[in-house]
Design a protein around this motif. Structure first.
Motif, PDB file in Angstrom:
ATOM      1  N   PHE A 188      30.697 -39.873 -62.811  1.00 50.51           N
ATOM      2  CA  PHE A 188      31.596 -41.019 -62.898  1.00 50.51           C
ATOM      3  C   PHE A 188      30.838 -42.299 -62.557  1.00 50.51           C
ATOM      4  O   PHE A 188      29.987 -42.304 -61.665  1.00 50.51           O
ATOM      5  CB  PHE A 188      32.817 -40.799 -61.999  1.00 50.51           C
ATOM      6  N   THR A 189      31.144 -43.363 -63.292  1.00 44.25           N
ATOM      7  CA  THR A 189      30.474 -44.643 -63.053  1.00 44.25           C
ATOM      8  C   THR A 189      30.962 -45.207 -61.719  1.00 44.25           C
ATOM      9  O   THR A 189      31.924 -44.710 -61.133  1.00 44.25           O
ATOM     10  CB  THR A 189      30.770 -45.653 -64.180  1.00 44.25           C
ATOM     11  N   SER A 190      30.320 -46.276 -61.264  1.00 45.92           N
ATOM     12  CA  SER A 190      30.588 -46.780 -59.911  1.00 45.92           C
ATOM     13  C   SER A 190      31.924 -47.498 -59.764  1.00 45.92           C
ATOM     14  O   SER A 190      32.343 -47.794 -58.660  1.00 45.92           O
ATOM     15  CB  SER A 190      29.469 -47.725 -59.488  1.00 45.92           C
ATOM     16  N   GLY A 191      32.562 -47.842 -60.869  1.00 47.39           N
ATOM     17  CA  GLY A 191      33.843 -48.536 -60.768  1.00 47.39           C
ATOM     18  C   GLY A 191      33.694 -49.983 -60.323  1.00 47.39           C
ATOM     19  O   GLY A 191      34.611 -50.562 -59.749  1.00 47.39           O
ATOM     20  N   THR A 192      32.559 -50.582 -60.600  1.00 52.47           N
ATOM     21  CA  THR A 192      32.322 -51.971 -60.192  1.00 52.47           C
ATOM     22  C   THR A 192      33.174 -52.926 -61.015  1.00 52.47           C
ATOM     23  O   THR A 192      33.701 -53.910 -60.509  1.00 52.47           O
ATOM     24  CB  THR A 192      30.826 -52.327 -60.362  1.00 52.47           C
ATOM     25  N   THR A 193      33.315 -52.619 -62.305  1.00 50.98           N
ATOM     26  CA  THR A 193      34.030 -53.543 -63.174  1.00 50.98           C
ATOM     27  C   THR A 193      35.445 -53.080 -63.512  1.00 50.98           C
ATOM     28  O   THR A 193      36.175 -53.805 -64.176  1.00 50.98           O
ATOM     29  CB  THR A 193      33.252 -53.732 -64.504  1.00 50.98           C
ATOM     30  N   GLY A 194      35.833 -51.900 -63.093  1.00 51.92           N
ATOM     31  CA  GLY A 194      37.177 -51.409 -63.411  1.00 51.92           C
ATOM     32  C   GLY A 194      37.273 -49.933 -63.088  1.00 51.92           C
ATOM     33  O   GLY A 194      36.495 -49.421 -62.278  1.00 51.92           O
ATOM     34  N   PRO A 196      36.627 -46.184 -62.920  1.00 53.79           N
ATOM     35  CA  PRO A 196      35.411 -45.419 -63.211  1.00 53.79           C
ATOM     36  C   PRO A 196      35.565 -44.557 -64.460  1.00 53.79           C
ATOM     37  O   PRO A 196      36.622 -43.975 -64.702  1.00 53.79           O
ATOM     38  CB  PRO A 196      35.233 -44.550 -61.967  1.00 53.79           C
ATOM     39  N   LYS A 197      34.489 -44.512 -65.244  1.00 48.86           N
ATOM     40  CA  LYS A 197      34.507 -43.735 -66.492  1.00 48.86           C
ATOM     41  C   LYS A 197      33.708 -42.450 -66.274  1.00 48.86           C
ATOM     42  O   LYS A 197      32.697 -42.465 -65.580  1.00 48.86           O
ATOM     43  CB  LYS A 197      33.857 -44.565 -67.610  1.00 48.86           C
ATOM     44  N   GLY A 198      34.137 -41.368 -66.869  1.00 52.77           N
ATOM     45  CA  GLY A 198      33.434 -40.085 -66.715  1.00 52.77           C
ATOM     46  C   GLY A 198      32.420 -39.917 -67.829  1.00 52.77           C
ATOM     47  O   GLY A 198      32.784 -39.639 -68.966  1.00 52.77           O
ATOM     48  N   GLY A 308      20.118 -50.212 -58.929  1.00 55.12           N
ATOM     49  CA  GLY A 308      21.562 -50.242 -58.702  1.00 55.12           C
ATOM     50  C   GLY A 308      22.152 -51.625 -58.723  1.00 55.12           C
ATOM     51  O   GLY A 308      23.316 -51.808 -59.053  1.00 55.12           O
ATOM     52  N   GLU A 309      21.344 -52.585 -58.304  1.00 54.18           N
ATOM     53  CA  GLU A 309      21.794 -53.970 -58.207  1.00 54.18           C
ATOM     54  C   GLU A 309      20.569 -54.831 -58.437  1.00 54.18           C
ATOM     55  O   GLU A 309      19.445 -54.372 -58.280  1.00 54.18           O
ATOM     56  CB  GLU A 309      22.265 -54.237 -56.779  1.00 54.18           C
ATOM     57  N   PRO A 310      20.796 -56.115 -58.724  1.00 49.21           N
ATOM     58  CA  PRO A 310      19.634 -56.981 -58.849  1.00 49.21           C
ATOM     59  C   PRO A 310      18.827 -57.020 -57.546  1.00 49.21           C
ATOM     60  O   PRO A 310      19.409 -57.050 -56.465  1.00 49.21           O
ATOM     61  CB  PRO A 310      20.237 -58.351 -59.121  1.00 49.21           C
ATOM     62  N   GLN A 333      21.761 -47.185 -66.021  1.00 50.59           N
ATOM     63  CA  GLN A 333      23.199 -47.026 -65.798  1.00 50.59           C
ATOM     64  C   GLN A 333      23.566 -45.542 -65.805  1.00 50.59           C
ATOM     65  O   GLN A 333      22.808 -44.715 -66.302  1.00 50.59           O
ATOM     66  CB  GLN A 333      23.972 -47.675 -66.954  1.00 50.59           C
ATOM     67  N   THR A 334      24.777 -45.256 -65.320  1.00 50.36           N
ATOM     68  CA  THR A 334      25.283 -43.879 -65.402  1.00 50.36           C
ATOM     69  C   THR A 334      25.171 -43.401 -66.850  1.00 50.36           C
ATOM     70  O   THR A 334      24.798 -42.263 -67.118  1.00 50.36           O
ATOM     71  CB  THR A 334      26.760 -43.842 -64.957  1.00 50.36           C
ATOM     72  N   GLU A 335      25.488 -44.290 -67.772  1.00 48.35           N
ATOM     73  CA  GLU A 335      25.509 -43.928 -69.192  1.00 48.35           C
ATOM     74  C   GLU A 335      24.117 -43.589 -69.722  1.00 48.35           C
ATOM     75  O   GLU A 335      23.975 -42.756 -70.616  1.00 48.35           O
ATOM     76  CB  GLU A 335      26.081 -45.078 -70.028  1.00 48.35           C
ATOM     77  N   THR A 336      23.084 -44.248 -69.203  1.00 48.19           N
ATOM     78  CA  THR A 336      21.737 -44.010 -69.743  1.00 48.19           C
ATOM     79  C   THR A 336      21.119 -42.754 -69.136  1.00 48.19           C
ATOM     80  O   THR A 336      20.121 -42.262 -69.637  1.00 48.19           O
ATOM     81  CB  THR A 336      20.783 -45.209 -69.529  1.00 48.19           C
TER      82      THR A 336
HETATM   83  P1  ATP Z   1      31.438 -49.433 -63.863  1.00 46.38           P
HETATM   84  O1  ATP Z   1      30.726 -49.154 -65.148  1.00 46.38           O
HETATM   85  O2  ATP Z   1      32.422 -48.381 -63.506  1.00 46.38           O
HETATM   86  O3  ATP Z   1      31.953 -50.801 -63.746  1.00 46.38           O
HETATM   87  P2  ATP Z   1      28.809 -49.643 -62.691  1.00 46.38           P
HETATM   88  O4  ATP Z   1      28.402 -50.263 -63.969  1.00 46.38           O
HETATM   89  O5  ATP Z   1      28.442 -50.386 -61.446  1.00 46.38           O
HETATM   90  O6  ATP Z   1      30.356 -49.326 -62.664  1.00 46.38           O
HETATM   91  P3  ATP Z   1      26.743 -47.666 -62.582  1.00 46.38           P
HETATM   92  O7  ATP Z   1      26.502 -46.976 -63.862  1.00 46.38           O
HETATM   93  O8  ATP Z   1      26.578 -46.890 -61.322  1.00 46.38           O
HETATM   94  O9  ATP Z   1      28.216 -48.186 -62.590  1.00 46.38           O
HETATM   95  O10 ATP Z   1      25.812 -48.921 -62.461  1.00 46.38           O
HETATM   96  C1  ATP Z   1      25.088 -49.456 -63.529  1.00 46.38           C
HETATM   97  C2  ATP Z   1      25.052 -50.950 -63.428  1.00 46.38           C
HETATM   98  O11 ATP Z   1      24.402 -51.351 -62.201  1.00 46.38           O
HETATM   99  C3  ATP Z   1      24.272 -51.627 -64.502  1.00 46.38           C
HETATM  100  O12 ATP Z   1      25.016 -51.776 -65.679  1.00 46.38           O
HETATM  101  C4  ATP Z   1      23.913 -52.960 -63.851  1.00 46.38           C
HETATM  102  O13 ATP Z   1      24.963 -53.894 -63.969  1.00 46.38           O
HETATM  103  C5  ATP Z   1      23.721 -52.572 -62.413  1.00 46.38           C
HETATM  104  N1  ATP Z   1      22.273 -52.369 -62.151  1.00 46.38           N
HETATM  105  C6  ATP Z   1      21.610 -51.205 -62.062  1.00 46.38           C
HETATM  106  N2  ATP Z   1      20.307 -51.415 -61.800  1.00 46.38           N
HETATM  107  C7  ATP Z   1      20.136 -52.741 -61.753  1.00 46.38           C
HETATM  108  C8  ATP Z   1      19.004 -53.597 -61.543  1.00 46.38           C
HETATM  109  N3  ATP Z   1      17.812 -53.110 -61.298  1.00 46.38           N
HETATM  110  N4  ATP Z   1      19.222 -54.929 -61.589  1.00 46.38           N
HETATM  111  C9  ATP Z   1      20.448 -55.428 -61.827  1.00 46.38           C
HETATM  112  N5  ATP Z   1      21.537 -54.684 -62.027  1.00 46.38           N
HETATM  113  C10 ATP Z   1      21.387 -53.354 -61.990  1.00 46.38           C
END
Ligand code: ATP
Ligand code: MG
Length: 556
Positions: A188-194, A196-198, A308-310, A333-336
């Motif tokens: 499941f994706t992190s649910g950052t934008t809405g 979570p998707k499986g 995970g984040e910038p 991303q979870t998808e990749t």
């Molecule tokens: P959801 O898709 O449910 O909103 P999510 O996108 O946070 O949640 P993840 O698949 O866990 O779920 O996270 C991938 C996202 O995290 C990427 O699309 C990107 O926005 C962010 N991310 C991952 N690595 C980096 C990085 N090195 N720099 C910036 N952003 C990153």
């Protein structure tokens, strides 16, 4: 005739080492939360021992009538048995779906219902608190494997004692002939934008897990590797279980939660060669101060990276200065399913850049699309959405119960990531922000990363998150939420200082108009800032799905 290709993740992670000398080297070094106080708090499992544990698990599941394609959910913290269950399930072709152990009943229900989980692996106490209340809504659930059956669950249909079953299980080799396209992992994706998707991943993904570990994380056989992510998130599975084992490294697993002293001690004591962590964790280390790392020697760390984040330039600089470690960013991303863009060990770090696409991966930026045609960006420095050409092995194969959403991710042969970036003339990619988080102000399109990184350069700022708020003149105005470093008071004077600094560095149009001090930023359990929540609260809008929100945050 159909052209089948047999491939199995567990085989690639474990079995392929068993006819080599690696069979007796350590696959997993588990550090119990009681370390270093207790003497027997570190447990080693060789590749051979891990193989036997997973044979047993596969036999246990098979005897229960679990078959290829059935879904097993785990709900535990990082304990050694979790790794046996993950790999043993894959061995039998059973789909493994890890849940974060801090989830409550609602997020568990949403995910297990979508996944039609047939088995759950958990503690008796978790089961009672988190699963029993939702049991009637989980008709597919047949077996409950309890790590610590205390006897009180005799009345529950399907409750089984995991250790008893394992103790009497057949330990002879077993391997399901899984096809490359057989469903293997449900993340499941992190649910950052809405909500979570499986995301569905297949056994073929392992080819990419293995290769990308070598390319992006510099894995060499016998390295001591520490991935700090929990398997509840894709990083903790792709690079916290599969890739390191495929590459024959020794994988450290820390069973405890974050603690700065402990982390420094682990890096030093266990002689970590390669370290994979996240910006949030680094900012927590920064919070613990500059004196602490002086007591340790991290010279053994050969390669360190973050995901995970910038990764703000300020964090890279701090880590270089105080830990003498250079952090390398990577993006996926979870998808990749695996790392796509990386600052690998051969690429000089440009602080603030994610690096370049891994060899064999075709990444581009697009301005937009006209019907089925994508408008590609050629000019360096121009901002666009990251798109990836289909065909890498760990690409997700669907969103569970959401084929429309999945279809929308693709235009022709390209996967649309939803993230914005720029590419410089040398091919480095620079993260701008998620499409959802981009702020439109006075005709400018501003990514939050640029503004947040600049704010973090101010000596008083530990963390920052910016959002756009509707403004009748500018369209949107930028508001920043700021966490101060210790020793700084949240005064009006401090606010003016930071605002002044931002205006000088960014210009009036891009600098935040308003700053609000906050104790902690709301984050997902995987450590991502939930800007959508800050925005919803600010504008009095519905907060949406909060299943992944970390509890320890305050209300702005
Ligand atoms: P959801 O898709 O449910 O909103 P999510 O996108 O946070 O949640 P993840 O698949 O866990 O779920 O996270 C991938 C996202 O995290 C990427 O699309 C990107 O926005 C962010 N991310 C991952 N690595 C980096 C990085 N090195 N720099 C910036 N952003 C990153
Ligand atoms: Mg996403």
């Amino acid at each position: 005739m159909e052209n089948k290709k047999f491939i199995n993740i567990c085989y690639e992670a474990i079995d392929c080492h068993l006819k080599t000398t690696r069979r007796d080297s350590v696959a997993i070094r588990y550090i119990d939360p009681s370390w270093p106080q207790k003497s027997d708090s570190v447990r080693d499992l060789t590749y051979q021992e891990l193989a036997i544990e997973t044979y047993k698990l596969a036999h246990v599941l098979k005897n229960l009538g679990i078959k290829k394609g059935d879904v097993l959910f785990s709900l535990t913290p990082r304990i050694p048995e979790l790794y046996t269950v993950a790999l043993g399930s894959l061995r039998l072709g059973v789909v493994f779906s890890p849940l974060f152990s801090a989830f409550g009943p609602e997020p568990i229900l949403a995910r297990m219902k979508k996944g039609k989980g047939k088995v759950i692996f958990t503690y008796a106490s978790y089961f009672r608190k988190k699963v029993a209340p939702i049991l009637s809504s989980l008709p597919a659930l047949e077996h409950i494997l309890l790590i610590d059956d205390d006897g009180s669950l005799k009345d529950i249909n399907g409750a089984l004692n995991f250790h008893e079953l394992m103790a009497s299980a057949d330990g002879t080799p077993i391997l399901e002939q899984t096809d490359a396209e057989d469903f293997a992992l449900l993340h499941f994706t992190s649910g950052t934008t809405g909500e979570p998707k499986g995301a569905v991943h297949v056994h073929q993904a392992v080819e990419y897990h293995k290769k990308s570990g070598q390319l992006a994380l510099d894995f060499k056989a016998n390295d001591i590797f520490w991935c700090t992510a929990d398997p509840g998130w894709v990083t903790g599975t792709s690079y916290g279980i599969i890739s390191p084992l495929c590459n024959g490294v020794t994988m450290l697993i820390d069973g405890a939660e974050f603690n700065a002293v402990r982390w420094y001690e682990i890096l030093q004591h266990f002689k970590v060669d390669v370290w994979y962590t996240a910006p949030t964790a680094m900012r927590m280390l920064m919070r613990a101060g500059e004196e602490l790392p002086k007591q340790y020697d991290f010279s053994r760390v050969r390669f360190a990276s973050s995901v995970g984040e910038p990764l703000n330039p300020e964090v890279i600089e701090w880590t270089r200065k105080h830990l003498n470690i250079t952090l390398h960013d990577n993006w996926w991303q979870t998808e990749t399913g695996g790392i796509i863009i990386a600052n690998d060990s051969h690429l000089p770090v440009r602080a603030g850049s994610m690096g370049k696409p891994l060899p064999g991966i075709q990444v581009a930026l697009i301005k937009g699309q006209k019907g089925e045609e994508l408008e590609f960006i050629q000019t360096p420095g121009e901002q666009g959405e990251i798109v990836i050409h289909k065909g890498w092995a760990s690409m997700f194969r669907g969103y569970l119960e959401n084929p429309e959403r999945y279809a929308k991710c693709f235009v022709g042969d390209w996967y649309l990531s939803g993230d914005l970036a720029k590419r410089d003339q040398d091919g480095y990619y620079w993260f701008v922000g998620r499409k959802d988080d981009v702020i439109k102000t006075s005709g400018h399109l501003i990514g939050p990363f640029e503004v947040e990184s600049l704010l973090m350069e101010h000596p008083s700022v530990l963390e920052a998150a910016v959002i756009g708020i509707p403004d009748p003149v500018a369209g949107e105005m930028i508001k920043a939420f700021v966490v101060l470093r210790s020793g700084y008071a949240p005064t009006a004077e401090q606010k003016l200082q930071i605002l002044g600094y931002a205006r000088t560095k960014l210009g009036i149009a891009v600098a935040p108009r308003e700053i609000q001090f906050i104790e902690n930023l709301p984050k997902t359990r995987s450590g991502k800032i939930m800007r959508r929540l800050l925005k919803a609260r600010e504008l009095g809008l519905p907060v949406g799905d909060l299943s992944t929100l970390e509890i320890s945050h305050d209300q702005p």
